[in-house]
Enzyme design. Structure first.
Site, PDB file in Angstrom:
ATOM      1  N   ASP A 185     -21.197  29.359   2.255  1.00  0.00           N
ATOM      2  CA  ASP A 185     -20.275  28.712   3.197  1.00  0.00           C
ATOM      3  C   ASP A 185     -19.018  28.269   2.448  1.00  0.00           C
ATOM      4  O   ASP A 185     -19.026  28.170   1.215  1.00  0.00           O
ATOM      5  CB  ASP A 185     -20.949  27.498   3.859  1.00  0.00           C
ATOM      6  CG  ASP A 185     -20.424  27.253   5.280  1.00  0.00           C
ATOM      7  OD1 ASP A 185     -19.382  27.824   5.643  1.00  0.00           O
ATOM      8  OD2 ASP A 185     -21.060  26.473   6.016  1.00  0.00           O
ATOM      9  N   LYS A 221     -25.669  28.853  15.009  1.00  0.00           N
ATOM     10  CA  LYS A 221     -25.790  27.395  15.161  1.00  0.00           C
ATOM     11  C   LYS A 221     -24.895  26.878  16.288  1.00  0.00           C
ATOM     12  O   LYS A 221     -23.881  27.494  16.628  1.00  0.00           O
ATOM     13  CB  LYS A 221     -25.458  26.692  13.841  1.00  0.00           C
ATOM     14  CG  LYS A 221     -23.988  26.381  13.640  1.00  0.00           C
ATOM     15  CD  LYS A 221     -23.662  25.542  12.429  1.00  0.00           C
ATOM     16  CE  LYS A 221     -22.159  25.339  12.322  1.00  0.00           C
ATOM     17  NZ  LYS A 221     -21.617  24.986  11.065  1.00  0.00           N
ATOM     18  N   ARG A 252     -22.910  23.262  17.328  1.00  0.00           N
ATOM     19  CA  ARG A 252     -22.587  21.925  16.825  1.00  0.00           C
ATOM     20  C   ARG A 252     -22.698  20.912  17.956  1.00  0.00           C
ATOM     21  O   ARG A 252     -22.065  21.062  18.999  1.00  0.00           O
ATOM     22  CB  ARG A 252     -21.171  21.915  16.230  1.00  0.00           C
ATOM     23  CG  ARG A 252     -20.824  20.614  15.540  1.00  0.00           C
ATOM     24  CD  ARG A 252     -19.534  20.719  14.733  1.00  0.00           C
ATOM     25  NE  ARG A 252     -19.721  21.353  13.428  1.00  0.00           N
ATOM     26  CZ  ARG A 252     -20.290  20.778  12.383  1.00  0.00           C
ATOM     27  NH1 ARG A 252     -20.765  19.545  12.484  1.00  0.00           N
ATOM     28  NH2 ARG A 252     -20.416  21.421  11.251  1.00  0.00           N
ATOM     29  N   HIS A 299     -10.507  27.645   4.951  1.00  0.00           N
ATOM     30  CA  HIS A 299     -11.552  27.705   5.981  1.00  0.00           C
ATOM     31  C   HIS A 299     -11.417  28.971   6.831  1.00  0.00           C
ATOM     32  O   HIS A 299     -12.411  29.591   7.209  1.00  0.00           O
ATOM     33  CB  HIS A 299     -11.480  26.448   6.848  1.00  0.00           C
ATOM     34  CG  HIS A 299     -12.460  26.454   7.962  1.00  0.00           C
ATOM     35  ND1 HIS A 299     -13.819  26.501   7.740  1.00  0.00           N
ATOM     36  CD2 HIS A 299     -12.290  26.456   9.308  1.00  0.00           C
ATOM     37  CE1 HIS A 299     -14.438  26.505   8.911  1.00  0.00           C
ATOM     38  NE2 HIS A 299     -13.535  26.490   9.863  1.00  0.00           N
ATOM     39  N   GLY A 324       0.789  -1.230   0.000  1.00  0.00           N
ATOM     40  CA  GLY A 324       0.000   0.000   0.000  1.00  0.00           C
ATOM     41  C   GLY A 324       0.819   1.277   0.000  1.00  0.00           C
ATOM     42  O   GLY A 324       0.270   2.371  -0.149  1.00  0.00           O
ATOM     43  N   ARG A 339     -10.174  22.663   9.222  1.00  0.00           N
ATOM     44  CA  ARG A 339     -11.034  23.014  10.359  1.00  0.00           C
ATOM     45  C   ARG A 339     -10.342  22.787  11.699  1.00  0.00           C
ATOM     46  O   ARG A 339     -10.762  23.307  12.705  1.00  0.00           O
ATOM     47  CB  ARG A 339     -12.357  22.226  10.281  1.00  0.00           C
ATOM     48  CG  ARG A 339     -13.255  22.753   9.170  1.00  0.00           C
ATOM     49  CD  ARG A 339     -14.578  22.040   9.130  1.00  0.00           C
ATOM     50  NE  ARG A 339     -14.427  20.639   8.783  1.00  0.00           N
ATOM     51  CZ  ARG A 339     -15.443  19.781   8.686  1.00  0.00           C
ATOM     52  NH1 ARG A 339     -16.670  20.194   8.922  1.00  0.00           N
ATOM     53  NH2 ARG A 339     -15.243  18.533   8.343  1.00  0.00           N
TER      54      ARG A 339
HETATM   55  C1  R5P Z   1     -17.829  25.283   9.624  1.00  0.00           C
HETATM   56  O1  R5P Z   1     -17.246  26.119  10.278  1.00  0.00           O
HETATM   57  C2  R5P Z   1     -17.789  25.236   8.139  1.00  0.00           C
HETATM   58  O2  R5P Z   1     -17.762  26.507   7.552  1.00  0.00           O
HETATM   59  C3  R5P Z   1     -18.977  24.458   7.605  1.00  0.00           C
HETATM   60  O3  R5P Z   1     -20.151  25.128   7.991  1.00  0.00           O
HETATM   61  C4  R5P Z   1     -18.998  23.065   8.161  1.00  0.00           C
HETATM   62  O4  R5P Z   1     -17.729  22.495   8.023  1.00  0.00           O
HETATM   63  C5  R5P Z   1     -20.013  22.215   7.439  1.00  0.00           C
HETATM   64  O5  R5P Z   1     -19.970  20.933   7.986  1.00  0.00           O
HETATM   65  P1  R5P Z   1     -21.249  20.000   7.890  1.00  0.00           P
HETATM   66  O6  R5P Z   1     -21.689  19.993   6.450  1.00  0.00           O
HETATM   67  O7  R5P Z   1     -20.773  18.665   8.382  1.00  0.00           O
HETATM   68  O8  R5P Z   1     -22.293  20.578   8.809  1.00  0.00           O
END
Ligand code: R5P
Length: 328
Positions: free
Chosen positions: A229, A203, A205, A141, A49, A107
């Site tokens: 986004d 939002k 998470r 990002h 691999g 991220r």
């Molecule tokens: C977060 O800070 C990013 O800008 C996106 O909103 C996020 O990575 C999207 O992830 P998901 O589609 O898993 O909600």
């Protein structure tokens, strides 16, 4: 095709475009826009691999651009990129630019919990240690990631590509929405381009694939919405935001998202959501199963080719952003 008027035969011959296996279609398209062939790389795997490769063209003294988004499978893509850079360095390339239309691990750019790594910085260190002299990235990002590399970084934005598509639609009563607080700057750039208001979804998470909308800040009732986004991974953020916006009285809901990671069941989630259309770039390839009617993919190859050409000739790339309301 981009106007690359100044590519002359002699200097053009000094430019080499290489790619691994993460997105050869994009690399081919960039090469076509530049009017040069893709460099010959023999790429395979040893039986266990490990990656095996050989650059089969002479690249001694050449200006080498390696196109390799570190997309799924991220670790394979990254390792191929590092090995390609190493091979180019040992083959005496004059300069090596890592072209990263999508920068994976972005991220993980801070310690937001105890005892977690800052993997984006680790990846940047690896790219520099492998021997890259420059980086050409797109819609990172977070803009600050540029500082993770101790070499020059040219940071492109796809706003002109995505923005022109929407401008042609001539959507009335428009509002641009950021699906989280971190995306405000990006949404503001689009609101400026479309000359409209913007709103924010607050939002939280819950875990890697689930988000929960707390509030909507701004007026969306009776408006057509474009959610902006940088990336869509599981689709959780987007689908939850769209649902909350619809409940708050929004009309048609579009989404404009640069990097289509589309992990797990993201495509099914989009398909069954209230979203009318999702527009993405080809920074990441869309497999056959991800090509549904609701998803439109626009090419960033001309933009990358233009930037590569300008870097090759030591020209400014800031003009690529002049109409975007975003500083280079
Ligand atoms: C977060 O800070 C990013 O800008 C996106 O909103 C996020 O990575 C999207 O992830 P998901 O589609 O898993 O909600």
């Amino acid at each position: 095709m981009v106007k690359i008027a100044k590519l002359n035969k002699k200097q053009n011959g000094d430019m080499v475009l290489l790619t691994g296996s993460s997105h050869p279609e994009l690399a081919k398209e960039i090469a076509k826009n530049l009017g040069i062939p893709l460099g010959d790389v023999l790429l395979g795997r040893f039986p266990e691999g490990e990656i095996q490769l050989q650059i089969r063209d002479n690249i001694r003294g050449k200006d080498v651009f390696i196109v390799q988004p570190t997309c799924t499978p991220p670790n394979e893509s990254l390792m191929e990129l590092l090995i390609l850079i190493d091979a180019a360095r040992r083959a005496s390339a004059k300069r090596i630019t890592a072209v990263l239309p999508f920068f994976g691990y972005a991220r993980q750019d801070r310690k937001d919990k105890p005892r977690v790594p800052i993997t984006a910085k680790l990846v940047a260190n690896l790219i520099v240690s492998a021997g890259a002299n420059r980086v050409l990235a797109m819609d990172l990002h977070a803009g600050q990631i540029q500082g993770f590399f101790d070499i020059p970084v040219d940071h492109l934005y796809s706003i002109n590509v995505l923005g022109s598509y929407f401008k042609k639609k001539k959507i009335k009563d428009l509002v641009v929405v950021s699906p989280d607080v971190g995306g405000i700057k990006m949404a503001r750039g689009y609101a400026k381009l479309f000359d409209c208001d913007f709103a924010i979804v607050d939002k939280r998470r819950e875990n890697a694939s689930q988000t929960h909308v707390m509030h909507i800040i701004g007026a969306v009732a009776g408006k057509n919405v474009i959610i902006i986004d940088d990336m869509i991974s599981t689709g959780g953020s987007l689908v939850e935001a769209a649902k909350a916006l619809k409940t708050a009285g929004a009309l048609d809901i579009y989404a404009n998202i640069v990097h289509p990671v589309l992990a797990g069941s993201a495509v099914e989630r989009i398909q069954s959501s209230v979203i009318k259309e999702l527009i993405v770039t080809n920074s990441i390839p869309l497999g056959k199963e991800k090509r549904i009617k609701k998803i439109t993919q626009l090419s960033i190859a001309p933009l990358l080719a233009d930037a590569i050409c300008r870097i090759h000739y030591n020209e400014s790339i800031s003009t690529l952003f002049s109409s975007a309301g975003v500083e280079a």
